[in-house]
Design an enzyme around this catalytic site. Structure first.
Site, PDB file in Angstrom:
ATOM      1  N   ARG A   1       0.814  -1.210   0.000  1.00 33.25           N
ATOM      2  CA  ARG A   1       0.000   0.000   0.000  1.00 33.25           C
ATOM      3  C   ARG A   1       0.854   1.271   0.000  1.00 33.25           C
ATOM      4  O   ARG A   1       0.681   2.151  -0.849  1.00 33.25           O
ATOM      5  CB  ARG A   1      -0.822  -0.062   1.276  1.00 33.25           C
ATOM      6  CG  ARG A   1      -2.015   0.714   1.377  1.00 33.25           C
ATOM      7  CD  ARG A   1      -2.706   0.224   2.647  1.00 33.25           C
ATOM      8  NE  ARG A   1      -2.554  -1.230   2.759  1.00 33.25           N
ATOM      9  CZ  ARG A   1      -3.515  -2.102   2.454  1.00 33.25           C
ATOM     10  NH1 ARG A   1      -4.698  -1.676   2.097  1.00 33.25           N
ATOM     11  NH2 ARG A   1      -3.299  -3.396   2.540  1.00 33.25           N
ATOM     12  N   THR A   2       1.781   1.369   0.932  1.00 33.90           N
ATOM     13  CA  THR A   2       2.551   2.606   1.070  1.00 33.90           C
ATOM     14  C   THR A   2       3.422   2.842  -0.163  1.00 33.90           C
ATOM     15  O   THR A   2       3.481   3.952  -0.695  1.00 33.90           O
ATOM     16  CB  THR A   2       3.425   2.546   2.339  1.00 33.90           C
ATOM     17  OG1 THR A   2       2.571   2.348   3.460  1.00 33.90           O
ATOM     18  CG2 THR A   2       4.211   3.818   2.526  1.00 33.90           C
TER      19      THR A   2
ATOM     20  N   ARG B   1      11.489   3.207   3.565  1.00 38.44           N
ATOM     21  CA  ARG B   1      10.915   2.298   4.556  1.00 38.44           C
ATOM     22  C   ARG B   1      12.057   1.434   5.070  1.00 38.44           C
ATOM     23  O   ARG B   1      12.844   0.905   4.263  1.00 38.44           O
ATOM     24  CB  ARG B   1       9.852   1.433   3.874  1.00 38.44           C
ATOM     25  CG  ARG B   1       9.490   0.125   4.567  1.00 38.44           C
ATOM     26  CD  ARG B   1       8.616   0.274   5.782  1.00 38.44           C
ATOM     27  NE  ARG B   1       7.384   0.992   5.547  1.00 38.44           N
ATOM     28  CZ  ARG B   1       6.199   0.426   5.297  1.00 38.44           C
ATOM     29  NH1 ARG B   1       6.110  -0.888   5.198  1.00 38.44           N
ATOM     30  NH2 ARG B   1       5.126   1.157   5.139  1.00 38.44           N
TER      31      ARG B   1
ATOM     32  N   HIS C   1       5.413   6.515  11.175  1.00 37.08           N
ATOM     33  CA  HIS C   1       4.981   6.338   9.798  1.00 37.08           C
ATOM     34  C   HIS C   1       4.141   7.585   9.496  1.00 37.08           C
ATOM     35  O   HIS C   1       2.917   7.541   9.481  1.00 37.08           O
ATOM     36  CB  HIS C   1       4.150   5.052   9.684  1.00 37.08           C
ATOM     37  CG  HIS C   1       3.825   4.644   8.283  1.00 37.08           C
ATOM     38  ND1 HIS C   1       4.124   5.418   7.175  1.00 37.08           N
ATOM     39  CD2 HIS C   1       3.197   3.541   7.800  1.00 37.08           C
ATOM     40  CE1 HIS C   1       3.699   4.794   6.086  1.00 37.08           C
ATOM     41  NE2 HIS C   1       3.141   3.656   6.440  1.00 37.08           N
TER      42      HIS C   1
END
Lengths: 425, 332
Positions: free
Chosen positions: B66-67, B116, B144
């Site tokens: 998703r990110t 990330r 995050h």
């Protein structure tokens, strides 16, 4: 070697509670006289007026990394770092590679120390073969080769049976068994378990991890009568356990580091890997209790846990960085600034806790200016202020959280066996 | 890079590392700047020239769907040139790799890095060592921030405000970077924040951050206007934090039955990916008060806003930036 006459300093000798202006004469490597106005010919004179003259400092807990991690420190650089910090005797922990679990490995440290010809280095032997916590090492042979105590250091002895056996067996040789107290199943972390770790999202080590092992070791010492020495105490709970044990007459001694007496978990803010150490920096309430415990004698001595790491090793994320900081060259300045000027200890009491007491507890021929004893002397200026610049360290490593701090009290000269091994230019 | 220092509008600085270091004004600024970017994704041709000529590296040391995709869409819809690096470093190597990677990226003259990383503090570590803008796409258990921002935007969309709302974050707070970013963002914008989960999954001293602990979901549901339900990472069971998934669902699962006893309608968020039947019941996830898919949509607009602002874009010109090259000339 010419005799040395240290003139006109304030001499502090806690071993006979001496505090006064006097001259100190060293001949043939030993203390020949401590008196007012000594007249001697053909001697090297050192003007110590306005300075403190004391028995050389003794650090029972250093890591010198050789053999195995010579890029971080060697016995020689560690000994020179010690001398620059006013230490004339240091005890080297056994977690080298290979570990000092046999005569050859212990003998190697003794040989390197002799070649370095600086501060004296006394090796620890291990408690167990390979620091594996399974089979007792051969204490007698380790001691014959030069070991002065045993410890499995950063591999805390898990088995209570093994610790019991070590405490019993060591009594035949009159050596302390030193333990890094940490309950391994609770100690999977990078810093103290508290609000800072909770904010930073870092794995954390609760105070209980230390306290559980402190309690166990005290109980085993009580069971066996063996001398347990507790390394780098960091929590108020540990102090409480030790205090009650001493009241019962348990054969327990304990050390505390300058950093646990001066810094808290807050130092880890910004993921500062130079604040990552084990045991971790704790809370303000712990610092206050540790100071009080040093003052009242519950904690016996100051030891640095000098732990050099190569620059690259600390230059990484917090979880992966190794534990530990260098401490030999900042210890005295920190302790005078924070403990003496902070009203915790008098200057003679500080010398006692950094020299006489550790020597007494570890049965080292040091920590005194009595006539006939080894000529190990430190001369320092208790009022001099200086700024910590790690690039100037004699240690090979620079991992310190004190860079840029202004400290009070600076070593001018360190003499080992009547020979100057460090002199401030 | 030229920044408008005379303006009263706060800039974000070089990096977006977390919501803890930001002020309420800075957070509002990002949310407000996201508004005009929402529309871009609704167009037939989803592309504006805003970041034309900018080079962005998406550096992912940890799996992410998703990110990573939301960042990539945000970058592409703003016309940036993007490169994806999926670095599957071992735990032993990752620190060293990060230093070397940073040096190499520096040498390639990039403009931004979206990273990330499994280690808390990794984004800050990188940001201190390279001149490029660094956006934290999740560092360990720490923060995050873009997830926190998209959660804030989604809540604001639905309720019209953050100030004074009661928001409870449910589940594994200890290991959650989403929880930490949400806590900071919500507190700064004036919400009351609760956390609810088994004590084994709550960080020590969490109350000292200014949140209240609600020990059971019943209390959370009775108290909250909004529930943000975190994913229970399945490996936590192996770590011994909970005895079984079944027991977790029974005691801490957000179920329709529990929600029906709520005194009012509760907005339901979940950062995904969901474990249906563990931390959240399907009827809740797919129910009328769930905004879980709006979170995903908002994730793109929020990240466009962050990219635009860090590239030096003026917040009040965000609308214009969609048609004119407002960054050219003003930035390097």
């Amino acid at each position: 070697m010419r005799p040395v006459l240290i003139q006109g300093g304030r001499v502090l000798d806690p071993s006979r509670e001496f505090d006064g202006v006097a001259d100190v004469l060293l001949r043939d490597g030993r203390i020949e006289a401590v008196e007012a106005n000594i007249a001697a010919e053909d001697v090297e004179t050192i003007d110590a007026s306005g300075k403190i003259v004391a028995p050389g400092l003794v650090d029972v807990h250093v890591h010198l990394r050789e053999p195995g991690k010579e890029e971080a420190e060697t016995v020689a650089t560690g000994a020179r770092s010690a001398a620059a910090g006013g230490f004339t005797s240091v005890c080297a922990m056994p977690n080298t590679d290979p570990v000092t679990d046999n005569q050859a490995a212990v003998g190697f440290i003794v040989k390197q120390a002799s070649a370095a010809n600086s501060a004296r280095v006394y090796p620890y032997g291990t408690i167990s073969i390979g620091q594996k916590g399974e089979h007792l090492a051969e204490f007698a042979k380790l001691i014959e080769a030069g070991a002065i105590a045993v410890s499995d250091d950063g591999h805390p002895v898990r088995s209570s049976h093994l610790m019991r056996t070590a405490l019993e067996y060591a009594q035949a040789f009159g050596i302390p068994v030193a333990d890094h107290c940490e309950e391994p199943s609770l100690a999977h972390g990078a810093m103290h378990e508290g609000v800072v770790a909770s904010r930073l999202g870092l794995r954390a080590i609760p105070a209980a991890a230390e306290e559980i092992m402190v309690a166990r070791d005290v109980i085993l010492s009580e069971l066996t009568g063996g001398h347990i020495h507790l390394c780098h105490m960091s929590t108020r709970g540990s102090v409480d356990i030790i205090r009650r044990a001493k009241e019962r007459g348990v054969n327990v001694t304990a050390e505390v580091t300058p950093h646990h007496l001066t810094l808290t978990q807050a130092e880890c803010e910004g993921f500062n890997t130079n604040a990552k150490m084990n045991p971790p920096l704790r809370e303000e309430a712990d610092v206050a209790v540790l100071r009080a415990a040093l003052q009242d004698g519950t904690l016996d001595m100051i030891a640095t846990d000098h732990a050099p790491h190569h620059y690259e090793a600390k230059e990484r994320d917090f979880d992966e960085a190794p534990f530990g900081i260098v401490g030999l060259e900042t210890a005295l300045g920190l302790c005078i600034k924070e403990l003496v000027n902070g009203g915790v200890l008098s200057l003679p009491e500080l010398v006692n806790r950094m020299s006489t007491e550790p020597a007494r507890v570890f049965h080292l021929d040091a920590g005194t200016l009595q006539v006939g004893k080894p000529g190990d002397v430190v001369v320092f200026d208790p009022g001099a202020t200086w700024t910590v610049d790690p690039t100037q360290f004699y240690s090979k490593s620079r991992n310190t959280p004190y860079a840029g701090h202004v400290l009070t009290g600076r070593v001018e000269r360190t003499v080992v066996g009547g020979r100057t091994v460090f002199e401030r230019k | 890079m030229i920044r408008d220092s005379s303006s009263s509008v706060p800039s974000l600085g070089k990096d977006l590392l977390g919501l803890e270091p930001l002020s309420a004004d800075q957070i509002q600024l990002i949310l407000d700047t996201a508004e005009p970017f929402k529309e871009v994704s609704e167009r037939a041709i989803k592309k504006v020239p805003t970041l034309r000529g900018k080079t962005i590296v998406n550096l992912f040391y940890e799996a992410s769907t998703r990110t990573r995709i939301a960042f990539e869409f945000a970058e592409k819809r703003l016309s940036a040139d993007t490169v994806n690096i999926a670095a599957a470093g071992s735990s032993v190597e990752k620190g060293e790799n990060l230093v070397d990677t940073a040096r190499n990226l520096e040498a390639m003259r990039i403009d931004m890095v979206v990273m990330r990383h499994p280690a808390s503090g990794a984004a800050e570590f990188l940001a201190e060592r390279i001149p490029s803008n660094v956006i934290n796409a999740g560092d360990g258990w720490h923060e995050h921030p873009t997830q926190g921002l998209l959660d804030l935007l989604t809540i604001r969309d639905k309720t019209g405000r953050i100030d004074g709302l009661k928001v409870c974050i449910c589940g594994d707070i200890l290991h959650s970077r989403v929880a930490r970013s949400n806590i900071w963002g919500l507190l700064k914008l004036g919400a009351e924040v609760g956390v609810c989960g088994p004590k084994t999954l709550l960080p020590r001293g969490i109350e000292e951050l200014g949140v209240q602990v609600l020990p059971h979901p019943e209390e959370a549901i009775a108290w909250a206007d909004v529930l943000n339900i975190l994913r229970l990472q399945l490996e936590r069971m192996k770590g011994g934090y909970i005895p079984s998934l079944g027991e977790y669902y029974r005691v801490f699962g957000i179920t329709q039955e529990r929600l029906e006893r709520a005194p009012k309608d509760i907005l339901i968020l979940h950062p995904g990916p969901m474990n249906r039947g563990v931390e959240i019941d399907s009827r809740v996830a797919d129910g009328p008060h769930s905004v879980i898919l709006q979170q995903v949509t908002n994730g793109i607009a929020v990240r466009m806003a962050v990219l635009y602002l860090l590239a030096g874009g003026m917040p009040e010109r965000a609308d214009v930036a969609k048609t004119e090259d407002v960054l050219a000339g003003g930035t390097t």
